[in-house]
Design a protein around this motif. Sequence first.
Motif, short mmCIF file in Angstrom:
data_model
loop_
_atom_site.label_atom_id
_atom_site.label_comp_id
_atom_site.label_asym_id
_atom_site.label_seq_id
_atom_site.Cartn_x
_atom_site.Cartn_y
_atom_site.Cartn_z
N GLU A 54 -102.49 -42.65 -29.49
CA GLU A 54 -103.47 -41.90 -29.94
C GLU A 54 -104.63 -41.25 -29.27
OE1 GLU A 54 -105.16 -44.71 -32.78
OE2 GLU A 54 -103.57 -44.56 -33.98
N GLU A 55 -104.40 -41.36 -27.75
CA GLU A 55 -105.32 -41.03 -26.78
C GLU A 55 -104.65 -40.48 -25.51
OE1 GLU A 55 -109.12 -42.40 -24.38
OE2 GLU A 55 -108.48 -43.71 -25.78
N LYS A 71 -108.47 -27.38 -26.09
CA LYS A 71 -108.84 -28.63 -26.47
C LYS A 71 -108.76 -29.20 -27.95
CE LYS A 71 -111.57 -32.57 -24.91
NZ LYS A 71 -112.12 -33.01 -26.39
N ASP A 72 -109.85 -28.48 -28.66
CA ASP A 72 -110.02 -28.74 -30.02
C ASP A 72 -108.68 -28.46 -30.78
OD1 ASP A 72 -112.49 -29.57 -29.23
OD2 ASP A 72 -113.67 -27.88 -30.12
N GLU A 75 -106.14 -31.40 -30.24
CA GLU A 75 -106.53 -32.53 -30.93
C GLU A 75 -106.12 -32.67 -32.30
OE1 GLU A 75 -110.12 -34.70 -28.36
OE2 GLU A 75 -110.64 -32.93 -29.36
N ARG A 76 -106.53 -31.43 -33.05
CA ARG A 76 -106.14 -31.50 -34.39
C ARG A 76 -104.64 -31.20 -34.64
NH1 ARG A 76 -110.43 -27.57 -34.00
NH2 ARG A 76 -108.97 -25.97 -33.99
N ARG A 81 -106.68 -37.79 -29.22
CA ARG A 81 -108.06 -37.51 -28.73
C ARG A 81 -107.88 -37.25 -27.27
NH1 ARG A 81 -108.75 -42.32 -31.27
NH2 ARG A 81 -108.76 -43.36 -29.26
N THR A 83 -109.05 -36.08 -23.07
CA THR A 83 -110.11 -36.18 -22.02
C THR A 83 -109.46 -35.34 -20.87
OG1 THR A 83 -110.72 -38.45 -22.74
CG2 THR A 83 -111.32 -37.76 -20.28
#
Length: 255
Positions: A54-55, A71-72, A75-76, A81, A83
């Motif tokens: 999940e990351e 990036k956003d 993630e969607r 998530r 970094t």
Amino acid sequence: MIGLVLAAGAGRRLRPYTDTLPKALVPVVESPVEEERRTVLDLALANFAEVGIEEAAIVVGYRKEAVYARKDALERRHGVRLTLVENDKAEEWNNAYSLWCARDVLKEGVILANGDTVHPASVERTLLAARERQPGAGGRIILALDTVKKLADEEMKVVADPEKGVRRITKLMDPAEATGEYIGVTLIEPEAAAELADALQATFERDPQLYYEDGYQELVHRGFRVDTEPIGEVSWVEIDNHEDLARGREIACRY
């Protein structure tokens, strides 16, 4: 355990795509609809999500602004998530330094995927299954190995011993000597992070043009065990040029 993608490379052999994009953002699933297009980075993140990660962290460098801009949306799309870790020498040094830039991320335990490798999530599942077969075996590094493909000069070849793990990892080897090809995906336990970071630093300080696989070889020289896990008969490709890209597009459509 989190995901880690090395996406700092320029990929000059993929111009004109890489005039404005890092190699990891070159489209491998094309569509007139923006939301349906997929890049190598999309595929890597989708693989992580499919195995429950999940990351993830992404090492960025060349044309990093393109990754920041997406990036956003990434993630969607993938429910992971993200970094971003910056490599300040991406256009000067090779990827031993790039992986070292993520040394703090390695402490979390990672599945590392090269940002130019198209492969199915079965590879990640294979590495996680190998980990589960030996619970409590801290400090492990496990390389995904293709033992089926016929090898030539350009492949990252591995000689592995069933009792001792990796003995050699290099492109500079007679293909006939190799156990198989490292496909650019590795499971790295958190307990291995400090030793790997130190080996990577020794590697790029010796020669900044060396690969992170040379860091794995440095670990082996120091007596650290690096394991391998065969991935079976799997369609995958490392995308270095336009011929590879065509192959990657053919493969990606199956996933």
